[in-house]
Every structure is written in structure tokens, then in C-alpha cells.
Design an enzyme around this catalytic site. Structure first.
Site, PDB file in Angstrom:
ATOM      1  N   SER A  26     -33.928 -27.539 -22.153  1.00  0.00           N
ATOM      2  CA  SER A  26     -32.684 -26.770 -21.954  1.00  0.00           C
ATOM      3  C   SER A  26     -31.462 -27.598 -22.368  1.00  0.00           C
ATOM      4  O   SER A  26     -30.548 -27.095 -23.021  1.00  0.00           O
ATOM      5  CB  SER A  26     -32.547 -26.368 -20.484  1.00  0.00           C
ATOM      6  N   GLY A  98     -36.753 -18.373 -26.779  1.00  0.00           N
ATOM      7  CA  GLY A  98     -35.873 -17.410 -26.110  1.00  0.00           C
ATOM      8  C   GLY A  98     -34.489 -17.992 -25.864  1.00  0.00           C
ATOM      9  O   GLY A  98     -33.472 -17.304 -26.018  1.00  0.00           O
ATOM     10  N   ASP A 319     -40.166 -21.937 -14.582  1.00  0.00           N
ATOM     11  CA  ASP A 319     -41.082 -22.282 -15.683  1.00  0.00           C
ATOM     12  C   ASP A 319     -42.328 -23.025 -15.208  1.00  0.00           C
ATOM     13  O   ASP A 319     -43.227 -23.302 -16.002  1.00  0.00           O
ATOM     14  CB  ASP A 319     -40.335 -23.135 -16.724  1.00  0.00           C
TER      15      ASP A 319
HETATM   16  O1  SPQ Z   1     -36.574 -20.646 -24.334  1.00  0.00           O
HETATM   17  P1  SPQ Z   1     -37.649 -19.876 -23.640  1.00  0.00           P
HETATM   18  O2  SPQ Z   1     -38.723 -19.490 -24.592  1.00  0.00           O
HETATM   19  O3  SPQ Z   1     -37.127 -18.694 -22.877  1.00  0.00           O
HETATM   20  O4  SPQ Z   1     -38.280 -20.916 -22.588  1.00  0.00           O
HETATM   21  C1  SPQ Z   1     -38.632 -20.884 -21.192  1.00  0.00           C
HETATM   22  C2  SPQ Z   1     -39.839 -21.896 -21.070  1.00  0.00           C
HETATM   23  O5  SPQ Z   1     -40.793 -21.681 -20.298  1.00  0.00           O
HETATM   24  O6  SPQ Z   1     -39.763 -22.925 -21.733  1.00  0.00           O
HETATM   25  C3  SPQ Z   1     -38.994 -19.514 -20.648  1.00  0.00           C
HETATM   26  F1  SPQ Z   1     -40.022 -18.971 -21.092  1.00  0.00           F
HETATM   27  O7  SPQ Z   1     -37.591 -21.473 -20.391  1.00  0.00           O
HETATM   28  C4  SPQ Z   1     -36.329 -20.829 -20.097  1.00  0.00           C
HETATM   29  C5  SPQ Z   1     -36.247 -20.531 -18.612  1.00  0.00           C
HETATM   30  O8  SPQ Z   1     -37.308 -19.726 -18.175  1.00  0.00           O
HETATM   31  C6  SPQ Z   1     -35.229 -21.780 -20.493  1.00  0.00           C
HETATM   32  C7  SPQ Z   1     -33.912 -21.436 -19.882  1.00  0.00           C
HETATM   33  C8  SPQ Z   1     -32.676 -22.081 -20.400  1.00  0.00           C
HETATM   34  O9  SPQ Z   1     -32.759 -23.139 -21.055  1.00  0.00           O
HETATM   35  O10 SPQ Z   1     -31.589 -21.540 -20.126  1.00  0.00           O
HETATM   36  C9  SPQ Z   1     -33.783 -20.575 -18.816  1.00  0.00           C
HETATM   37  C10 SPQ Z   1     -34.928 -19.858 -18.229  1.00  0.00           C
HETATM   38  O11 SPQ Z   1     -34.950 -18.523 -18.709  1.00  0.00           O
HETATM   39  P2  SPQ Z   1     -34.174 -17.306 -17.961  1.00  0.00           P
HETATM   40  O12 SPQ Z   1     -34.698 -16.078 -18.660  1.00  0.00           O
HETATM   41  O13 SPQ Z   1     -34.608 -17.382 -16.531  1.00  0.00           O
HETATM   42  O14 SPQ Z   1     -32.753 -17.479 -18.139  1.00  0.00           O
END
Ligand code: SPQ
Length: 438
Positions: A26, A98, A319
Site C-alpha cells: 500500500s 485494485g 487482507d
Molecule cells: O490492490 P488490491 O488488489 O485491491 O489488493 C488487496 C490485497 O489483498 O493485496 C486487496 F485485494 O489489498 C487492498 C486492501 O484489501 C489494498 C488497499 C490499499 O492499499 O488501499 C486497501 C484494501 O482494499 P479496500 O477495498 O478495503 O479499500
């Protein structure tokens, strides 16, 4: 399923030793984003050299930002300021990430150029309306597929206006997306969270000298200020450390020290949950590094017990549930997770995929709409599929420490999105794991 990489884990064994897991994913994304729109040169150390963070890095290079590295975790970003990004020549491909897509959608909505954001099959199925709907309220112009998924086609505008948005879900990505859009919006943008989520964007904006107002569950930003480049030391990723926190807890005769791990209190739900289950975890050498708290974490074998996981800890460990389900499978008694429906829209449906895999290994696991019920007991051997989800692949690898026969995990290529060194570091600590291409 690409199925180009298969992990095979031999049963049993212990984890012992001292390691530093790679940089926080992150914070690595955000170091590139904020470094690019800051004024001056940002030196990043500890950058995560994995596909997701590299997708963000490549996107900013494609928008004209000069970025050197990564070289052994070092990246140098020559910031172009808030108005200095240039139109990319083609679509920005963000792979499996994401975070890249959701944060960039906010930032790019307020640019003077148009952009298209694309991703792999998994990312193209993930919900994007959670960002495009509030952005539309700010007058952003973003086209999605009919079902609200990527590709996103963004028509840049100078007409964004600040809003007050009550987030219906606890999501750091939505919050960060709107804060980045708020940098370009007329007036104030305020976001209210239903529960605390990771706050790296807020901390890093403040670290760059950008004023942010934080009051209870609200955060506000107003356009018209500038970001100053600062050096960023990325701590080790607690989400990667999590595999060894669980591994050393469930394996016999284990003792592992994980150095320089980020312990921002919006990320430490894994430690709280494992401690409630009876884990033996000690934090030492707690210190603040560049606005983020880090510590060395020592974890030893323990007999875990099943618990009802407090719902307020869910966003703080979001996560880590794939590997926490493995901990629950090794615990005495029943573990119940509720309030975690968000797990169904991650890189895979992490509730269904973990329940299917655990059942394949003869674990008593029942998926529920918003969580899982797991009765601890024996883990047999067998074959499971990660569905291209890095955290599922690594969680089942850790399950091998307590399985009675080998576990074969298919479709593990995406471990490279967050933790390319997993195999070598896990082996170094004692996990008997091998990778074979079919
Ligand atoms: O980037 P991505 O694919 O969404 O990654 C994930 C992970 O497990 O590595 C989620 F699948 O982490 C997100 C986390 O779940 C990373 C993140 C961030 O850096 O802001 C926030 C979280 O997602 P969300 O949807 O709860 O905001």
C-alpha cells in the site's frame, strides 16, 4: 486459470530464523503516486519490487514522470507537481492491482487529459462503482462496462467539485481515491468512514506538507495547496509478515523474528486476532520511521484456540483472512468470522475459494454470506487451486506446516504481485516448498 506455476509443500516441519519481508504494498503504491505529483525529488527506500507496485510505477512513467529504479528497493522520482502529468500514449495497464486502478481513477478524473485504465481478468471483474459513483457526484466523467467494471475510460475535467461522502463500505481505496480527486476539486472534499481503514494516504499527504483535517471518522481535504517531495522509507509489509506470524504459531518448535514490520494501528488486526486465539507474539524496538510506526515482531509456536472474531477488527485485518482461516483450521474449537463480505470481491472470492480449498483438505469449513465457520482439526493433503489469488496461494502453502500429506497448490503465478520472495524466504525459515512449472 493460467496454471503456469504450481507449489508443492511437504507436510510438517518448523519455522525458525530472522528475516525482513519486502516493503509494504500500500505504501509503495502511494510513494509513486505522491512522489510523482510532488514538487522536487523523492527518494524511496524499501520499495516493493512486485508486479502491483510496479504497475503503478509504469503508469506514472507513461504519464511523463521520470522515475529511476527500482534498484534493490531504491526508487528516485522526479516530481512534476500537481499539474505536470502528461497524457499517456495508450491505455494504462494495471495488471492485477485494485489499488492502482481505484486510486488512479480519482487522481486522473481531475487532469487536463483523458485516460483509459485496464487490467487483467481478475481486476476486470472487480467492482469499480464504489469509486465511479462518488466521483460522478464530484462531476467526474468516467465510463465503465455496463456492470460497473473496468476498463475505465476517464474524460479529464477541470470542473471537479468537492463533496461530503458517507462511505457505505469501509474501504481505504475509496477513501484514498476521493482524497486524490479532492486535490483537484473546487472547495472541500470530506469523507466519512463507517469503520477505520488504513490511513497511509492521509499520513503521506501530511508528510508532503499537504494540509488534511482529520476529526473522528472524517477526513477533509481542500484543493489549492502543493505537495513537497520528501524521502520515503517503506516499512516491511505486515500483510506479507502475516504468513509467518501464522506459520510460526501453528508449526511445532518454531521461533521467528520479523524485522522492521509496519505496525500502523489500521493494519495490526492480524496481531490482535492471533493474540485473542492465544498466539505468542511480542513486539520490540517500536519506533517511528517517516510517519509510520515499525517494530520487530517475535512469534513462537502455540496452541491456538477458536474464537468469535470481533467485527471491528475485520477492516484492520482485511487482507489477512486467507491465512487466518488456516490458523483457525489448526485451532482447538470453532472460529467464527462475520461482517467480512468484502472478502468476496478481492482478487478472488476469498470466502468461497478458501472454504473450497480447506474442504478439499478435509477441514470442517463452512462459507457463510459474510464470513466463515471453521472447526479446527486435522489437515489432510491434497490439491487446491488459488484462482490466481496471491494471498490464497501463500495461505495454503503455510497450511502444509500442519498437513498430514503434501499439498499441491495450482495457479500460483500471482504471488509475484505482492511477494515474489515468498518461496525463498519461506524455504529459508524451514518450509519445505518447491515450485514446478507444469
Ligand atoms: O490492490 P488490491 O488488489 O485491491 O489488493 C488487496 C490485497 O489483498 O493485496 C486487496 F485485494 O489489498 C487492498 C486492501 O484489501 C489494498 C488497499 C490499499 O492499499 O488501499 C486497501 C484494501 O482494499 P479496500 O477495498 O478495503 O479499500
Amino acid at each position: 486459470m493460467s496454471d503456469s506455476i504450481i507449489f508443492t509443500v511437504q507436510p510438517g516441519g518448523s519455522l525458525n530464523g530472522e528475516i525482513r519481508v519486502p516493503g509494504d504494498k500500500s505504501i509503495s503504491h502511494r510513494s509513486i503516486i505522491l512522489g510523482s505529483i510532488a514538487e522536487g525529488t523523492t527518494h524511496v527506500t524499501g520499495f516493493l519490487e512486485a508486479e502491483d507496485a510496479l504497475a503503478t510505477l509504469k503508469a506514472f512513467r507513461a504519464m511523463g514522470v521520470e522515475i529511476e529504479g527500482p534498484d534493490d528497493g531504491k526508487v528516485t522520482i522526479y516530481g512534476v507537481g500537481l499539474k505536470g502529468l502528461k497524457a499517456p500514449e495508450g491505455p494504462l495497464y494495471l495488471g492485477n492491482s485494485g489499488t492502482s486502478m481505484r486510486l488512479l481513477s480519482g487522481l486522473l478524473a481531475g487532469q487536463s487529459f483523458n485516460s483509459d485504465l485496464t487490467g487483467d481478468d481478475s481486476l476486470s471483474k472487480r467492482p469499480m462503482r464504489r469509486v465511479t459513483l462518488p466521483l460522478a457526484q464530484m462531476s467526474a466523467q468516467i465510463q465503465t462496462e455496463e456492470d460497473g467494471t473496468a476498463p475505465l475510460s476517464i474524460t479529464g475535467t477541470s470542473e471537479l467539485t468537492g463533496i461530503h461522502y458517507d462511505m457505505p463500505i469501509a474501504s481505504a481505496q475509496v477513501k484514498s481515491c476521493l482524497l486524490l480527486a479532492g486535490l483537484y476539486a473546487e472547495g472541500e472534499t470530506t469523507i466519512t468512514e463507517p469503520a477505520p481503514t488504513r490511513d497511509h494516504t492521509e499520513r503521506m499527504l501530511q508528510g508532503c506538507g499537504y494540509p488534511i483535517e482529520r476529526k473522528g471518522n472524517q477526513v477533509s481535504i481542500t484543493s489549492g495547496h502543493r505537495l513537497q517531495a520528501v524521502n520515503i522509507d517503506v516499512p516491511s509489509d505486515i500483510s506479507s509478515a502475516a504468513f509467518f506470524l501464522v506459520g510460526a504459531s501453528i508449526a511445532t518448535n518454531s521461533s521467528v523474528r520479523l524485522n522492521h514490520v509496519g505496525i500502523n494501528e489500521t493494519r495490526t488486526g492480524i496481531i490482535d486476532i492471533l493474540k485473542l486465539m492465544g498466539a505468542d507474539i511480542t513486539l520490540t524496538n517500536e519506533r517511528e520511521v517517516g510517519g509510520e510506526w515499525v517494530a520487530d515482531i517475535h512469534v513462537k509456536s502455540s496452541q491456538l484456540k477458536g474464537i468469535v472474531i470481533p467485527e471491528q477488527l475485520v477492516p484492520l485485518a482485511i487482507d489477512e483472512f486467507p491465512v487466518l482461516f488456516v490458523a483457525a483450521a489448526c485451532a482447538e474449537g470453532v472460529t467464527v468470522l462475520t461482517g467480512a463480505e468484502e472478502l468476496r470481491v478481492k482478487e478472488s472470492d476469498r470466502i468461497q475459494v478458501m472454504a473450497d480449498g480447506l474442504q478439499q483438505l478435509q477441514v470442517n469449513a463452512e462459507a457463510t454470506p459474510d464470513g466463515m465457520i471453521i472447526r479446527g482439526g486435522d489437515i489432510e493433503g491434497g490439491e487446491v487451486i488459488s484462482h490466481g489469488d496471491h494471498r490464497i496461494a501463500m495461505a495454503f502453502a503455510i497450511a502444509g506446516l500442519r498437513s498430514k500429506a503434501p499439498i499441491v497448490i495450482r495457479d500460483c503465478e500471482n504471488v509475484n504481485t505482492s511477494f515474489p520472495q515468498f518461496l525463498s524466504l519461506a524455504s529459508e525459515l524451514g518450509l519445505n516448498i518447491a515450485q514446478n512449472k507444469p
